[in-house]
Design a protein around this motif. Structure first.
Motif, short mmCIF file in Angstrom:
data_model
loop_
_atom_site.label_atom_id
_atom_site.label_comp_id
_atom_site.label_asym_id
_atom_site.label_seq_id
_atom_site.Cartn_x
_atom_site.Cartn_y
_atom_site.Cartn_z
N TRP A 260 12.05 -48.59 -18.38
CA TRP A 260 12.54 -47.30 -19.14
C TRP A 260 12.19 -45.99 -18.41
O TRP A 260 12.88 -44.80 -18.83
CB TRP A 260 11.37 -47.46 -20.30
CG TRP A 260 9.79 -47.23 -20.10
CD1 TRP A 260 8.85 -48.12 -19.81
CD2 TRP A 260 9.29 -45.90 -19.80
NE1 TRP A 260 7.77 -47.36 -19.65
CE2 TRP A 260 7.86 -46.04 -19.66
CE3 TRP A 260 9.92 -44.50 -20.17
CZ2 TRP A 260 6.96 -44.87 -19.46
CZ3 TRP A 260 8.86 -43.59 -19.94
CH2 TRP A 260 7.76 -43.57 -19.73
N ARG A 261 11.18 -46.07 -17.41
CA ARG A 261 11.34 -44.82 -16.65
C ARG A 261 12.50 -44.50 -15.87
O ARG A 261 12.97 -43.28 -15.88
CB ARG A 261 10.09 -45.07 -15.72
CG ARG A 261 8.65 -45.26 -16.12
CD ARG A 261 7.74 -45.61 -15.11
NE ARG A 261 6.18 -45.91 -15.99
CZ ARG A 261 5.57 -45.22 -16.29
NH1 ARG A 261 5.58 -43.80 -16.12
NH2 ARG A 261 4.37 -45.67 -16.89
N LEU A 262 13.09 -45.37 -15.27
CA LEU A 262 14.38 -45.33 -14.56
C LEU A 262 15.41 -44.87 -15.49
O LEU A 262 16.26 -44.04 -15.00
CB LEU A 262 14.62 -46.50 -13.72
CG LEU A 262 14.05 -46.94 -12.53
CD1 LEU A 262 14.50 -48.29 -11.88
CD2 LEU A 262 13.56 -45.89 -11.46
N SER A 263 15.38 -45.36 -16.75
CA SER A 263 16.53 -44.85 -17.66
C SER A 263 16.73 -43.47 -17.66
O SER A 263 17.78 -42.93 -18.26
CB SER A 263 16.41 -45.57 -19.14
OG SER A 263 16.14 -46.80 -18.96
N PHE A 264 15.63 -42.56 -17.58
CA PHE A 264 15.64 -41.23 -17.79
C PHE A 264 16.13 -40.57 -16.90
O PHE A 264 16.58 -39.35 -16.88
CB PHE A 264 14.27 -40.56 -17.91
CG PHE A 264 13.57 -40.98 -19.33
CD1 PHE A 264 13.70 -39.98 -20.22
CD2 PHE A 264 12.86 -41.95 -19.90
CE1 PHE A 264 13.21 -40.07 -21.71
CE2 PHE A 264 12.49 -42.28 -20.89
CZ PHE A 264 12.60 -41.36 -22.13
N PHE A 265 16.43 -41.19 -15.65
CA PHE A 265 17.61 -40.39 -14.66
C PHE A 265 18.87 -40.11 -15.13
O PHE A 265 19.50 -39.06 -14.71
CB PHE A 265 17.59 -41.04 -13.24
CG PHE A 265 16.38 -41.01 -12.58
CD1 PHE A 265 16.14 -39.80 -11.81
CD2 PHE A 265 15.25 -42.01 -12.75
CE1 PHE A 265 15.01 -39.78 -10.97
CE2 PHE A 265 14.17 -41.66 -11.95
CZ PHE A 265 14.10 -40.61 -10.99
N VAL A 266 19.35 -40.93 -15.95
CA VAL A 266 20.73 -40.78 -16.65
C VAL A 266 20.95 -39.24 -17.38
O VAL A 266 21.67 -38.46 -17.13
CB VAL A 266 21.11 -41.94 -17.37
CG1 VAL A 266 22.69 -41.49 -18.21
CG2 VAL A 266 21.14 -43.10 -16.80
N PRO A 267 19.95 -39.23 -18.30
CA PRO A 267 19.98 -37.96 -19.12
C PRO A 267 19.75 -36.62 -18.31
O PRO A 267 20.29 -35.42 -18.44
CB PRO A 267 19.01 -37.98 -20.27
CG PRO A 267 18.29 -39.33 -20.01
CD PRO A 267 19.13 -40.20 -19.22
N GLY A 268 18.92 -36.86 -17.39
CA GLY A 268 18.59 -35.85 -16.22
C GLY A 268 19.87 -35.15 -15.61
O GLY A 268 19.73 -34.07 -15.43
N ILE A 269 20.51 -36.39 -15.04
CA ILE A 269 21.62 -35.86 -14.17
C ILE A 269 22.78 -35.29 -15.24
O ILE A 269 23.26 -34.30 -14.80
CB ILE A 269 22.28 -37.01 -13.47
CG1 ILE A 269 21.36 -37.78 -12.71
CG2 ILE A 269 23.57 -36.84 -13.01
CD1 ILE A 269 21.45 -39.01 -12.10
N MET A 270 22.93 -35.72 -16.22
CA MET A 270 23.84 -35.26 -17.45
C MET A 270 23.71 -33.87 -17.74
O MET A 270 24.54 -32.87 -17.82
CB MET A 270 23.88 -35.89 -18.79
CG MET A 270 24.57 -37.35 -18.61
SD MET A 270 24.04 -38.47 -19.93
CE MET A 270 24.84 -37.54 -20.89
N GLN A 271 22.35 -33.45 -17.95
CA GLN A 271 22.14 -32.13 -18.26
C GLN A 271 22.14 -31.29 -16.95
O GLN A 271 22.60 -29.96 -17.19
CB GLN A 271 20.33 -32.22 -18.78
CG GLN A 271 20.12 -30.97 -19.30
CD GLN A 271 18.87 -31.24 -20.26
OE1 GLN A 271 18.47 -32.16 -20.64
NE2 GLN A 271 17.83 -30.12 -20.08
N THR A 272 21.85 -31.63 -15.75
CA THR A 272 22.10 -30.77 -14.84
C THR A 272 23.50 -30.40 -14.71
O THR A 272 23.95 -29.20 -14.30
CB THR A 272 21.46 -31.38 -13.52
OG1 THR A 272 19.96 -31.79 -13.62
CG2 THR A 272 21.58 -30.40 -12.18
N VAL A 273 24.24 -31.31 -14.64
CA VAL A 273 25.67 -31.26 -14.27
C VAL A 273 26.24 -30.03 -15.76
O VAL A 273 27.08 -29.33 -15.20
CB VAL A 273 26.57 -32.47 -14.47
CG1 VAL A 273 28.06 -32.39 -14.29
CG2 VAL A 273 26.32 -33.32 -13.23
#
Length: 560
Positions: A260-273
């Protein structure tokens, strides 16, 4: 002209009034009183100018298309403010449609990040040993953070434009998403959700951007579609985050506490882009970016104090903040509780509960745009009075279905009622921002921010009252939330525009759009000509008199 033609802004072509003056024998804008300039684009003057327009189109006057201050032609037909009168969803042409797509995609990304935790809550609560009150605190934190940020975003939009405000906020809140995997305590979980929630203020820049890019005749459709598709993030995340979690856990062999912790890297990358794309590709207004227009003298360097005063002294600001608290605020609340509600009440699998919960948010793909269309249709036929009436009706219906959802104890009927509830509460959001752009021209960003913040306050209050303690079961809280929605929708009946009227009252005699929007400027400011943009908006907003006033071509000549 057909209703569809008016709503889509298809007036036969994009010919600016200034370019056709020599052909139709009118004086130029520079010679006419300000209050009479560009009246041919306001809805009630179609009767006078349709014939001239037909002649021009048949004459193939393509060279007469309007241009921005740099001489560039627009890809869409525009009105006298260079706002688009048509929406082409398949287009990404600058500036109108590019701003449209950037605004809704960036908003969707922020919703995805903010509500990435709820669909994984059964896993997170076990890993962090969260109690019901801890979960409620985190839910409140996720929406309370953006109360202030939405107010600030409204001010930023008024004073520096929506592009910088949106891009900077998205990139400032992205690091908080990447911090979520480091959380180990309930307090840390709530704090991170609080910080991520600041990103929801991009809703304000989205609505400001659309109101600045699209004509008043289709502003409900533009705002409703952009915000509705942006709010899809709340549904998409309910569907996608469990899939990402299962992919990491099953395909890569990670344990639940890591997956569940690794899952949050997906929205983090999307938001930065998306923050970078908005900054690079976006444009504040049809004619250019705010800073460029200010340097060229096209944009007034307004005062924060005066913008704030005009917004806070307008009682309509508070009416729409309250009512929005119980359409959008209810939507935010449901985004936080719906997956866990179906998981616990009907003993469903986490993935199945997530799929059902995602349907609530995914309804935004058409429910909020339809709310905007309903607002525009009622505005076309009945003017502002029609817009107010449809908002009151639709939002009240949403409250009724919300209460029924809490009383329904079987799975299939609960899903059906949830979908009806979702449609009406989200359509009410679209109807709201079919009206808000007309409340003030000078303080549009501030009032949009206050309305948006009202949505977050409503969500926070609702969660505090009904979902934080064990005093109420979740289903009982949902029922009471519906009753509260109906009650908090009633102030809309008291909303009155002197030039257009209210739900039960007609307009005041002698009041005009020019009077209403010029009142925001002092006599000294009017002498300097600072109110000219407001007058141009006033002329384009005459369509809010309704169809029966369309043949009354009565421009005011008492304001210059």
């Amino acid at each position: 002209m057909s209703l569809f033609g008016r709503l889509s802004g298809n007036y036969g072509g994009s010919v600016g009034r200034g370019e056709i003056q020599p052909l139709i024998g009118h004086v130029s804008d520079s010679e006419a009183p300000v209050s009479q300039q560009s009246t041919w684009l306001s809805g009630e003057d179609d009767c006078r100018h349709d014939a001239w327009l037909s002649v021009l189109i048949e004459g193939n006057c393509d060279s007469l298309e309007p241009t921005d201050v740099y001489g560039q032609k627009f890809a869409l037909p525009v009105d006298s403010e260079h706002k688009a009168t048509r929406i082409k969803l398949h287009s990404v042409a600058a500036p109108h449609m590019r701003a449209f797509h950037l605004s809704w995609i960036s908003l969707m990304t922020c919703f995805f990040s903010t509500f990435a935790a709820p669909p994984l809550m059964p896993v997170i609560r076990d890993n962090l040993d969260l109690t019901k009150q801890d979960i409620a605190n985190a839910g409140i934190a996720s929406v309370s953070g953006s109360i202030v940020s939405r107010l600030v975003m409204g001010t930023i939009c008024d004073l520096v434009g929506p592009r910088y405000g949106s891009a900077i906020l998205i990139m400032l809140t992205a690091p908080a998403v990447f911090v979520m995997p480091l959380v180990t305590t309930a307090a840390g979980f709530s704090l991170v959700r609080f910080c991520i929630g600041f990103a929801l203020a991009t809703f304000v820049s989205c609505q400001f951007w659309m109101s600045s890019m699209f004509s008043s005749k289709i502003v409900g459709l533009a705002n409703g579609t952009a915000a509705g598709w942006g709010n899809l993030g709340g549904g998409v995340t309910q569907l996608v985050m469990p899939l990402i979690y299962n992919l990491i856990r099953l395909k890569f062999g990670a344990v639940s506490s890591v997956a569940w912790r690794l899952s949050f890297f997906v929205p983090g990358i999307m938001q930065t882009v998306m923050g970078i794309l908005v900054l690079i590709l976006g444009q504040d207004y049809p004619d250019g970016n705010y800073a460029d227009l200010k340097r060229s003298g096209e944009k007034v360097n307004d005062s924060f104090r005066k913008v704030l005063f005009q917004a806070m002294s307008n009682y309509r600001t508070y009416i729409f903040a309250i009512s929005y608290g119980y359409c959008f605020g209810v939507e935010l609340t449901v985004d936080n509780i719906i997956a866990e509600y179906f998981y616990d009440r009907f003993d469903l699998d986490l993935h199945i509960a997530g799929i059902i919960a995602s349907a609530f948010g995914l309804m935004n793909i058409f429910s909020r745009p339809l709310g905007g269309i309903l607002s525009d249709m009622m505005g076309y036929r009945y003017g502002m009075r029609g817009r107010l009436f449809i908002l009151w009706t639709v939002q009240s219906a949403g409250g009724i279905f919300c209460s029924i959802l809490g009383l329904t104890s079987q799975l299939a009927p609960s899903i059906a009622v949830m979908l009806l509830f979702s449609f009406f509460v989200q359509a009410a959001c679209g109807c709201t921002f079919g009206i808000v752009p007309f409340v003030s021209r000078r303080s549009l960003g501030m009032i949009s921010g206050a309305t948006g913040a009202g949505g977050n306050v409503g969500s926070m209050v609702t969660q505090l009252l009904f979902f934080m303690s064990s005093s109420y079961s979740t289903e009982r809280g949902i029922t009471l939330m519906g009753f509260m929605t109906v009650i908090c929708t009633l102030p809309i009946v008291c909303c009155y525009f002197p030039q257009w009227g209210g739900i039960f009252c007609g307009p005041s005699e002698g009041e005009t759009e020019e009077n209403y929007y010029s009142f925001e400027w002092s006599p000294h400011e009017q002498q300097k000509g600072l109110h000219r943009v407001s007058l141009k908006f006033a002329e384009n907003s005459r369509s809010e008199r309704g169809k029966r006033f369309a043949s009354l071509c009565t421009p005011s000549d008492n304001i210059t």
